[in-house]
Enzyme design. Structure first.
Site, PDB file in Angstrom:
ATOM      1  N   ASP A  52      17.558  -2.342 -21.097  1.00  0.00           N
ATOM      2  CA  ASP A  52      18.663  -3.385 -20.386  1.00  0.00           C
ATOM      3  C   ASP A  52      18.309  -3.650 -18.981  1.00  0.00           C
ATOM      4  OD1 ASP A  52      20.794  -4.814 -19.262  1.00  0.00           O
ATOM      5  OD2 ASP A  52      22.260  -3.206 -19.630  1.00  0.00           O
ATOM      6  N   GLU A 130      -4.036   5.195   2.631  1.00  0.00           N
ATOM      7  CA  GLU A 130      -3.901   6.623   3.262  1.00  0.00           C
ATOM      8  C   GLU A 130      -2.445   7.011   3.318  1.00  0.00           C
ATOM      9  OE1 GLU A 130      -6.055   6.934   6.928  1.00  0.00           O
ATOM     10  OE2 GLU A 130      -6.959   4.499   6.385  1.00  0.00           O
ATOM     11  N   GLU A 132       0.662   8.967   4.371  1.00  0.00           N
ATOM     12  CA  GLU A 132       1.219  10.156   5.025  1.00  0.00           C
ATOM     13  C   GLU A 132       2.811  10.420   4.651  1.00  0.00           C
ATOM     14  OE1 GLU A 132      -1.542   9.088   8.937  1.00  0.00           O
ATOM     15  OE2 GLU A 132       0.631   8.486   9.040  1.00  0.00           O
ATOM     16  N   GLU A 186      -1.409  16.214   9.373  1.00  0.00           N
ATOM     17  CA  GLU A 186      -1.522  15.236  10.180  1.00  0.00           C
ATOM     18  C   GLU A 186      -0.899  15.671  11.519  1.00  0.00           C
ATOM     19  OE1 GLU A 186      -2.115  12.299  11.333  1.00  0.00           O
ATOM     20  OE2 GLU A 186      -3.349  11.671   9.498  1.00  0.00           O
ATOM     21  N   GLU A 193      -1.686  14.334   5.313  1.00  0.00           N
ATOM     22  CA  GLU A 193      -2.272  12.774   4.670  1.00  0.00           C
ATOM     23  C   GLU A 193      -3.087  13.433   3.332  1.00  0.00           C
ATOM     24  OE1 GLU A 193      -3.510   9.811   7.302  1.00  0.00           O
ATOM     25  OE2 GLU A 193      -5.491   9.767   5.921  1.00  0.00           O
ATOM     26  N   HIS A 242      -1.623   3.206   5.936  1.00  0.00           N
ATOM     27  CA  HIS A 242      -2.996   2.101   6.274  1.00  0.00           C
ATOM     28  C   HIS A 242      -3.510   1.890   5.025  1.00  0.00           C
ATOM     29  CE1 HIS A 242      -3.717   4.647  10.331  1.00  0.00           C
ATOM     30  NE2 HIS A 242      -2.392   4.077  10.257  1.00  0.00           N
ATOM     31  N   ARG A 313      -7.443   1.630  17.568  1.00  0.00           N
ATOM     32  CA  ARG A 313      -6.411   1.917  16.675  1.00  0.00           C
ATOM     33  C   ARG A 313      -5.036   1.514  17.121  1.00  0.00           C
ATOM     34  NH1 ARG A 313      -7.839   6.098  13.013  1.00  0.00           N
ATOM     35  NH2 ARG A 313      -9.937   6.634  13.261  1.00  0.00           N
ATOM     36  N   GLU A 330      -8.965  -2.233   7.647  1.00  0.00           N
ATOM     37  CA  GLU A 330      -8.077  -1.484   7.460  1.00  0.00           C
ATOM     38  C   GLU A 330      -6.525  -1.989   8.002  1.00  0.00           C
ATOM     39  OE1 GLU A 330      -6.958   3.314   8.986  1.00  0.00           O
ATOM     40  OE2 GLU A 330      -7.875   1.704  10.387  1.00  0.00           O
ATOM     41  N   ARG A 332      -3.062  -1.816   9.164  1.00  0.00           N
ATOM     42  CA  ARG A 332      -2.414  -0.505   9.749  1.00  0.00           C
ATOM     43  C   ARG A 332      -0.921  -0.540   9.755  1.00  0.00           C
ATOM     44  NH1 ARG A 332      -5.566   3.107  12.211  1.00  0.00           N
ATOM     45  NH2 ARG A 332      -4.001   3.726  13.745  1.00  0.00           N
TER      46      ARG A 332
END
Ligand code: ADP
Ligand code: MG
Ligand code: MG
Ligand code: MG
Ligand code: MG
Length: 441
Positions: A52, A130, A132, A186, A193, A242, A313, A330, A332
């Site tokens: 359902d 990745e 975390e 981390e 991570e 990421h 970064r 990547e 982020r």
């Protein structure tokens, strides 16, 4: 096919499976499952199992609630924490309507459609996320925000008390067929991570759901809570997801071109162009909770501006240094509260539009954007990501491409979820306000 079905039934018997879990996710990315005794396996693998849908978030109106789950045979996995005499296995399922048509509110179907669209041009979308997360102590059966350890980035024991738990999570994931590439403590206290090998986006999205489920289960067996909340604690890093992305064509990485500037192909540059063009709408999918936006602030390696860079970064899109088959971009901004099916579908749709329309990305920004003035950012044409869930949902509604790809059912459901969530948050009185105003006024 009949052969595949009977081979699978045989395998289920050999593995001594007593229960099958038929897994799917709602629009919020919450795993749901129906457990069936193994006697029902043949029915499940041939006609599917009915359920359902009216009680599942973002699914259907009450009057059309009959849904059917059809297992994807390639997702068969034994659950390591339920092994032995009474083994349990799970399938990830696709959701169909009683009419036999795929259900347009099934997030897995949204991603399957985006993948099929890219396949028309010969592309397979690969993603490597990745994830975390924090390991928090439990108190009287409820999670707290108390750290389980006080380690930092890449710390080893004895500060890294969580090492045993992390190892157990990795062992369980490995038994489930994950190829673990790395794991580390981390930046923040109690934050971890674990990276697993990339795959096509559909199987990676399945893996993200399994990953969170396995981590939570193993942590709980040790009396801990694995939290994938984006920003559980003010003042320290939040948890990201990421997402490393690449397109493959004829089994070759289509982002790699040894002769191009930065050795990045035109396809790669245009994919970046598409990602940046639709970044604001993607945010609604990559960052779906009120809390997600407390991570997207300056100072914690999380992006808040729409830019790309080879290395920097603080950019939304970074190009990590490996080339050849590992050439990737990547993305982020995503955090692990996202529904991976929807987040990947949005990224692919945006990237493919870039590839098809040859959208050139703006000039890469290699300086730290957080250190630029407002004027400098304006001059460089750097826009800001949505600052909250409401703004992000408005950006989604303004994005025709993503809305068309997702279809009205999903967009309307996402909008009502965002509005309800935002209203509840914006009308609540938070402890911060009491601290700030109660005594003063
Ligand atoms: P970082 O350097 O940002 O910490 P990690 O090493 O933690 O990156 O993670 C890299 C991720 O990228 C892994 O999940 C890996 O499998 C994935 N990856 C590697 N090559 C590709 C590729 N060609 N396409 C997509 N993902 C990839
Ligand atoms: Mg990493
Ligand atoms: Mg790394
Ligand atoms: Mg990390
Ligand atoms: Mg990373």
């Amino acid at each position: 096919s009949r052969d595949a079905t009977s081979a699978m039934l045989e395998r289920i018997e050999q593995d001594n499976v007593r229960f099958l879990r038929l897994q799917f996710t709602d629009l919020l990315g919450m795993p749901k499952n129906v457990a069936i005794p193994v006697k029902q396996a043949e029915k499940a693998l041939t006609t599917g199992i009915g359920f359902d849908g009216s009680s599942i978030e973002g699914f259907v109106r009450i009057e059309e609630s009959d849904m059917v789950l059809k297992p994807d045979l390639s997702t068969y996995t034994l659950l390591p924490w339920r092994s032995g005499e009474y083994a349990e296995a799970r399938f990830v399922c696709d959701v169909y309507k009683a009419s036999g048509k795929p259900f347009e509110g099934d997030p897995r179907y949204v991603l399957r459609r985006a993948m099929e669209d890219a396949a028309k041009d010969g592309y397979v979308f690969n993603t490597g996320p990745e994830l975390e997360f924090f390991l928090f102590k439990m108190l009287e059966g409820r999670p707290t925000t108390q750290f389980q350890d006080v380690g930092g980035y890449f710390d080893l024991a004895p500060t890294d008390l969580a090492e045993d738990v992390r190892r157990e999570i990795i062992l369980a994931l490995t038994e489930m067929g994950f190829e673990i590439e790395a794991s580390h403590h981390e930046v923040a206290e109690s934050q971890h991570e674990i990276d697993f090998k990339y795959s096509d986006a559909l199987h990676t999205a399945d893996n993200v759901i399994s990953f969170k489920f396995a981590a939570k289960t193993i942590a709980l067996m040790r009396g801990l809570h694995a939290s994938f909340m984006a920003k559980p604690i003010y003042g320290i890093c939040g948890s990201g997801m990421h997402t490393n992305c690449s397109l493959a064509k004829n089994d070759k990485n289509a982002f790699y071109d040894p002769d191009a500037p930065l050795q990045l192909s035109k396809t790669c540059m245009h994919f970046i162009g598409g990602l940046l063009k639709h970044a604001k709408a993607i945010t609604r999918l990559a960052n779906p909770t009120v809390n997600s936006y407390k991570r997207l602030v300056p100072g914690y390696e999380a992006p808040c501006y729409v830019s790309w860079s080879a290395g920097n970064r603080s950019a939304l899109v970074r190009v990590p240094s490996p080339r050849g088959n590992s050439t990737r971009v990547e993305f982020r901004s995503p955090d692990p509260t996202c529904n991976p099916y929807l987040a990947f579908a949005a990224m692919l749709t945006a990237g493919m539009e870039g590839v098809r329309n040859e959208i050139e990305p703006p000039v890469g920004v290699d300086t730290n954007i957080y250190h630029m003035s407002i004027e400098e950012r304006k001059g460089a044409g750097i826009e800001t990501l949505p600052g909250d869930l409401h703004e992000a949902n408005q950006a989604l509604l303004a994005d025709d491409l993503i809305c068309r790809a997702f279809g009205p059912h999903v967009v309307e459901a996402l909008t009502s979820v965002a509005e309800a969530e935002w209203d509840a948050y914006r009308t609540a009185v938070h402890p911060w306000e009491l601290d700030r105003y109660l005594a003063t006024y």
